[in-house]
Scaffold this motif. Structure first.
Motif, PDB file in Angstrom:
ATOM      1  N   GLU A  21       0.835  -1.208   0.000  1.00 39.47           N
ATOM      2  CA  GLU A  21       0.000   0.000   0.000  1.00 39.47           C
ATOM      3  C   GLU A  21       0.868   1.255   0.000  1.00 39.47           C
ATOM      4  OE1 GLU A  21      -3.581   2.142   2.580  1.00 39.47           O
ATOM      5  OE2 GLU A  21      -2.766   0.213   3.232  1.00 39.47           O
ATOM      6  N   LYS A  22       1.901   1.265   0.816  1.00 37.41           N
ATOM      7  CA  LYS A  22       2.815   2.405   0.882  1.00 37.41           C
ATOM      8  C   LYS A  22       3.562   2.582  -0.439  1.00 37.41           C
ATOM      9  CE  LYS A  22       2.448   3.495   5.363  1.00 37.41           C
ATOM     10  NZ  LYS A  22       2.045   4.839   5.852  1.00 37.41           N
ATOM     11  N   VAL A  23       3.995   1.460  -1.009  1.00 34.81           N
ATOM     12  CA  VAL A  23       4.744   1.516  -2.269  1.00 34.81           C
ATOM     13  C   VAL A  23       3.882   2.081  -3.393  1.00 34.81           C
ATOM     14  CG1 VAL A  23       5.845   0.122  -4.075  1.00 34.81           C
ATOM     15  CG2 VAL A  23       6.306  -0.365  -1.664  1.00 34.81           C
ATOM     16  N   LEU A  24       2.703   1.531  -3.572  1.00 34.56           N
ATOM     17  CA  LEU A  24       1.856   1.934  -4.698  1.00 34.56           C
ATOM     18  C   LEU A  24       1.279   3.334  -4.531  1.00 34.56           C
ATOM     19  CD1 LEU A  24       0.052  -1.450  -5.472  1.00 34.56           C
ATOM     20  CD2 LEU A  24       2.045  -0.442  -6.590  1.00 34.56           C
ATOM     21  N   SER A  25       1.090   3.762  -3.297  1.00 34.77           N
ATOM     22  CA  SER A  25       0.573   5.120  -3.077  1.00 34.77           C
ATOM     23  C   SER A  25       1.611   6.179  -3.445  1.00 34.77           C
ATOM     24  CB  SER A  25       0.145   5.294  -1.620  1.00 34.77           C
ATOM     25  OG  SER A  25       1.258   5.230  -0.745  1.00 34.77           O
ATOM     26  N   ARG A  26       2.884   5.778  -3.523  1.00 38.89           N
ATOM     27  CA  ARG A  26       3.965   6.710  -3.863  1.00 38.89           C
ATOM     28  C   ARG A  26       4.498   6.480  -5.281  1.00 38.89           C
ATOM     29  NH1 ARG A  26       8.349   5.970   0.705  1.00 38.89           N
ATOM     30  NH2 ARG A  26       9.402   7.598  -0.519  1.00 38.89           N
ATOM     31  N   MET A  27       3.814   5.642  -6.046  1.00 38.77           N
ATOM     32  CA  MET A  27       4.277   5.336  -7.402  1.00 38.77           C
ATOM     33  C   MET A  27       4.123   6.574  -8.296  1.00 38.77           C
ATOM     34  SD  MET A  27       5.680   2.873  -9.086  1.00 38.77           S
ATOM     35  CE  MET A  27       5.407   1.599  -7.845  1.00 38.77           C
ATOM     36  N   PRO A  28       5.165   6.970  -9.021  1.00 37.04           N
ATOM     37  CA  PRO A  28       5.071   8.143  -9.901  1.00 37.04           C
ATOM     38  C   PRO A  28       4.005   7.969 -10.986  1.00 37.04           C
ATOM     39  CG  PRO A  28       7.354   7.503  -9.567  1.00 37.04           C
ATOM     40  CD  PRO A  28       6.527   6.402  -8.986  1.00 37.04           C
ATOM     41  N   GLU A  29       3.371   9.062 -11.351  1.00 37.04           N
ATOM     42  CA  GLU A  29       2.283   9.022 -12.335  1.00 37.04           C
ATOM     43  C   GLU A  29       2.763   8.646 -13.731  1.00 37.04           C
ATOM     44  OE1 GLU A  29       0.048  12.609 -12.319  1.00 37.04           O
ATOM     45  OE2 GLU A  29      -0.627  12.394 -10.234  1.00 37.04           O
ATOM     46  N   PHE A  30       4.035   8.876 -14.039  1.00 36.26           N
ATOM     47  CA  PHE A  30       4.513   8.585 -15.392  1.00 36.26           C
ATOM     48  C   PHE A  30       4.721   7.085 -15.640  1.00 36.26           C
ATOM     49  CE2 PHE A  30       8.368   9.684 -12.905  1.00 36.26           C
ATOM     50  CZ  PHE A  30       9.051   8.484 -13.003  1.00 36.26           C
ATOM     51  N   VAL A  31       4.639   6.263 -14.597  1.00 35.91           N
ATOM     52  CA  VAL A  31       4.782   4.815 -14.779  1.00 35.91           C
ATOM     53  C   VAL A  31       3.580   4.289 -15.560  1.00 35.91           C
ATOM     54  CG1 VAL A  31       4.833   2.582 -13.599  1.00 35.91           C
ATOM     55  CG2 VAL A  31       6.192   4.497 -12.718  1.00 35.91           C
ATOM     56  N   ASP A  32       3.836   3.584 -16.639  1.00 33.28           N
ATOM     57  CA  ASP A  32       2.767   3.112 -17.528  1.00 33.28           C
ATOM     58  C   ASP A  32       2.126   1.818 -17.047  1.00 33.28           C
ATOM     59  OD1 ASP A  32       3.150   4.979 -20.032  1.00 33.28           O
ATOM     60  OD2 ASP A  32       5.148   4.321 -19.462  1.00 33.28           O
ATOM     61  N   GLU A  33       2.889   0.983 -16.384  1.00 37.97           N
ATOM     62  CA  GLU A  33       2.415  -0.364 -16.050  1.00 37.97           C
ATOM     63  C   GLU A  33       3.056  -0.808 -14.736  1.00 37.97           C
ATOM     64  OE1 GLU A  33       2.014  -4.194 -18.875  1.00 37.97           O
ATOM     65  OE2 GLU A  33       4.077  -3.533 -18.592  1.00 37.97           O
ATOM     66  N   VAL A  34       2.237  -1.252 -13.801  1.00 36.49           N
ATOM     67  CA  VAL A  34       2.739  -1.817 -12.553  1.00 36.49           C
ATOM     68  C   VAL A  34       2.280  -3.266 -12.472  1.00 36.49           C
ATOM     69  CG1 VAL A  34       2.751  -1.710 -10.042  1.00 36.49           C
ATOM     70  CG2 VAL A  34       2.667   0.414 -11.371  1.00 36.49           C
ATOM     71  N   ILE A  35       3.234  -4.179 -12.410  1.00 34.70           N
ATOM     72  CA  ILE A  35       2.926  -5.605 -12.304  1.00 34.70           C
ATOM     73  C   ILE A  35       3.343  -6.089 -10.920  1.00 34.70           C
ATOM     74  CG2 ILE A  35       3.413  -7.927 -13.190  1.00 34.70           C
ATOM     75  CD1 ILE A  35       3.971  -6.662 -15.918  1.00 34.70           C
ATOM     76  N   VAL A  36       2.367  -6.520 -10.146  1.00 35.03           N
ATOM     77  CA  VAL A  36       2.632  -7.102  -8.833  1.00 35.03           C
ATOM     78  C   VAL A  36       2.512  -8.619  -8.976  1.00 35.03           C
ATOM     79  CG1 VAL A  36       1.778  -7.368  -6.465  1.00 35.03           C
ATOM     80  CG2 VAL A  36       1.870  -5.096  -7.531  1.00 35.03           C
ATOM     81  N   VAL A  37       3.599  -9.316  -8.685  1.00 34.63           N
ATOM     82  CA  VAL A  37       3.593 -10.772  -8.785  1.00 34.63           C
ATOM     83  C   VAL A  37       3.346 -11.337  -7.386  1.00 34.63           C
ATOM     84  CG1 VAL A  37       4.838 -12.818  -9.534  1.00 34.63           C
ATOM     85  CG2 VAL A  37       5.251 -10.624 -10.676  1.00 34.63           C
ATOM     86  N   ASP A  38       2.154 -11.878  -7.195  1.00 32.68           N
ATOM     87  CA  ASP A  38       1.774 -12.453  -5.903  1.00 32.68           C
ATOM     88  C   ASP A  38       2.282 -13.887  -5.842  1.00 32.68           C
ATOM     89  OD1 ASP A  38       0.613 -13.272  -3.582  1.00 32.68           O
ATOM     90  OD2 ASP A  38      -1.458 -13.084  -4.257  1.00 32.68           O
ATOM     91  N   ASN A  39       3.218 -14.125  -4.938  1.00 28.74           N
ATOM     92  CA  ASN A  39       3.891 -15.423  -4.855  1.00 28.74           C
ATOM     93  C   ASN A  39       3.258 -16.336  -3.795  1.00 28.74           C
ATOM     94  OD1 ASN A  39       7.328 -16.564  -4.408  1.00 28.74           O
ATOM     95  ND2 ASN A  39       5.792 -17.269  -5.842  1.00 28.74           N
ATOM     96  N   GLY A  40       1.919 -16.322  -3.746  1.00 25.69           N
ATOM     97  CA  GLY A  40       1.208 -17.192  -2.820  1.00 25.69           C
ATOM     98  C   GLY A  40       0.855 -16.531  -1.505  1.00 25.69           C
ATOM     99  N   SER A  41       0.567 -15.239  -1.531  1.00 26.38           N
ATOM    100  CA  SER A  41       0.224 -14.515  -0.305  1.00 26.38           C
ATOM    101  C   SER A  41      -1.060 -15.044   0.315  1.00 26.38           C
ATOM    102  CB  SER A  41       0.048 -13.019  -0.605  1.00 26.38           C
ATOM    103  OG  SER A  41       1.235 -12.451  -1.101  1.00 26.38           O
ATOM    104  N   THR A  42      -1.095 -15.021   1.642  1.00 28.83           N
ATOM    105  CA  THR A  42      -2.307 -15.443   2.370  1.00 28.83           C
ATOM    106  C   THR A  42      -2.998 -14.252   3.020  1.00 28.83           C
ATOM    107  OG1 THR A  42      -0.938 -15.935   4.316  1.00 28.83           O
ATOM    108  CG2 THR A  42      -1.412 -17.755   2.814  1.00 28.83           C
ATOM    109  N   ASP A  43      -2.471 -13.052   2.789  1.00 31.92           N
ATOM    110  CA  ASP A  43      -3.120 -11.851   3.328  1.00 31.92           C
ATOM    111  C   ASP A  43      -3.793 -11.098   2.170  1.00 31.92           C
ATOM    112  OD1 ASP A  43      -1.059 -10.716   1.920  1.00 31.92           O
ATOM    113  OD2 ASP A  43      -0.097  -9.754   3.645  1.00 31.92           O
ATOM    114  N   ARG A  44      -4.028  -9.807   2.318  1.00 30.49           N
ATOM    115  CA  ARG A  44      -4.758  -9.012   1.323  1.00 30.49           C
ATOM    116  C   ARG A  44      -3.822  -8.304   0.330  1.00 30.49           C
ATOM    117  NH1 ARG A  44      -6.905  -4.863   2.840  1.00 30.49           N
ATOM    118  NH2 ARG A  44      -8.577  -4.754   1.273  1.00 30.49           N
TER     119      ARG A  44
END
Length: 225
Positions: A21-44
């Motif tokens: 949440e902290k990372v994505l809330s600070r992501m610069p607007e010029f970034v065209d694509e954000v890919i989050v690879v979920d490696n088997g998370s058990t949380d949200r």
């Protein structure tokens, strides 16, 4: 877009609900694509990432390198930027790194965490382990590397096709740098960034991962290409 270059950010995650949440809330607007690879998370983690507009991809086989390879296979940007989902690497430094990447005419830019200015960010044991691995890698591959284990990089997507990336685990971090150094035409550069203490649980096992990474360096150096 950043100066006519499309930008993809790839973030591997395993139970990083708090940090992502902290990372994505600070992501610069010029970034065209954000890919989050979920490696088997058990949380949200996945739900939080989607709420910020990230493309969430699930990789069922555990592994740091495995997650990155999955994310890279789906990236479409001219330039790929990586960082961890635990908020230890600064998302708002991406523009600074891209400027350095362009100014240095690099194909692969490594973001070094050293010197570590936040005392809470890294224990003495981790600093020592990183120093040993970086010195060994520098000696084996004839190029001084300040931070062989850094997880924040900026590189041209087109150089991936010439890389032999085998590690599915933590050694992937050093392997991709080695492949950039061995690339016949790629220019490797390194620049320091601010590194801070992570949010959430620590998943690194310093002794196990340290010895595995050391063994991998030796294997990589003497393997036939």
């Amino acid at each position: 877009m950043y100066k006519n270059l499309s930008i993809t950010v790839v973030i591997p995650c395993l139970n990083e609900e708090q940090g992502i949440e902290k990372v994505l809330s600070r992501m610069p607007e010029f970034v065209d694509e954000v890919i989050v690879v979920d490696n088997g998370s058990t949380d949200r983690t996945a739900d939080v990432a989607r709420s910020f507009g990230a493309q969430v991809i699930r990789e069922g086989v555990r592994g740091y390198g495995r997650s990155y390879k999955k994310g890279f296979s789906l990236a479409t940007g001219d330039v790929i930027v990586t960082l961890d989902g635990d908020h230890s690497y600064p998302p708002d430094a991406i523009s600074y790194l891209l400027e350095a990447y362009l100014h240095l005419e690099a194909d692969f830019l490594n973001a070094s965490r050293f010197p570590v200015r936040d005392r809470r960010a890294m224990s003495f044991k981790h600093k020592f382990g990183n120093l040993v691995l970086s010195v060994v890698m520098s000696l084996l591959f004839f190029r001084w590397i300040h931070d062989s284990q850094s997880g924040m990089w900026v590189f041209s997507r087109k150089i991936l096709k010439d890389m032999i990336l085998e590690s599915d685990g933590m050694a992937f971090s050093e392997e991709i740098k080695i492949e950039a150094l061995l690339h016949p035409t790629a220019r490797f550069e390194e620049i320091a960034i601010m590194y801070t203490s992570r949010l959430g649980e620590i998943k690194l096992n310093p002794w196990r991962d340290g010895f595995q990474n050391l063994f991998f360096l030796l294997k990589k150096r003497f393997a036939r290409r």
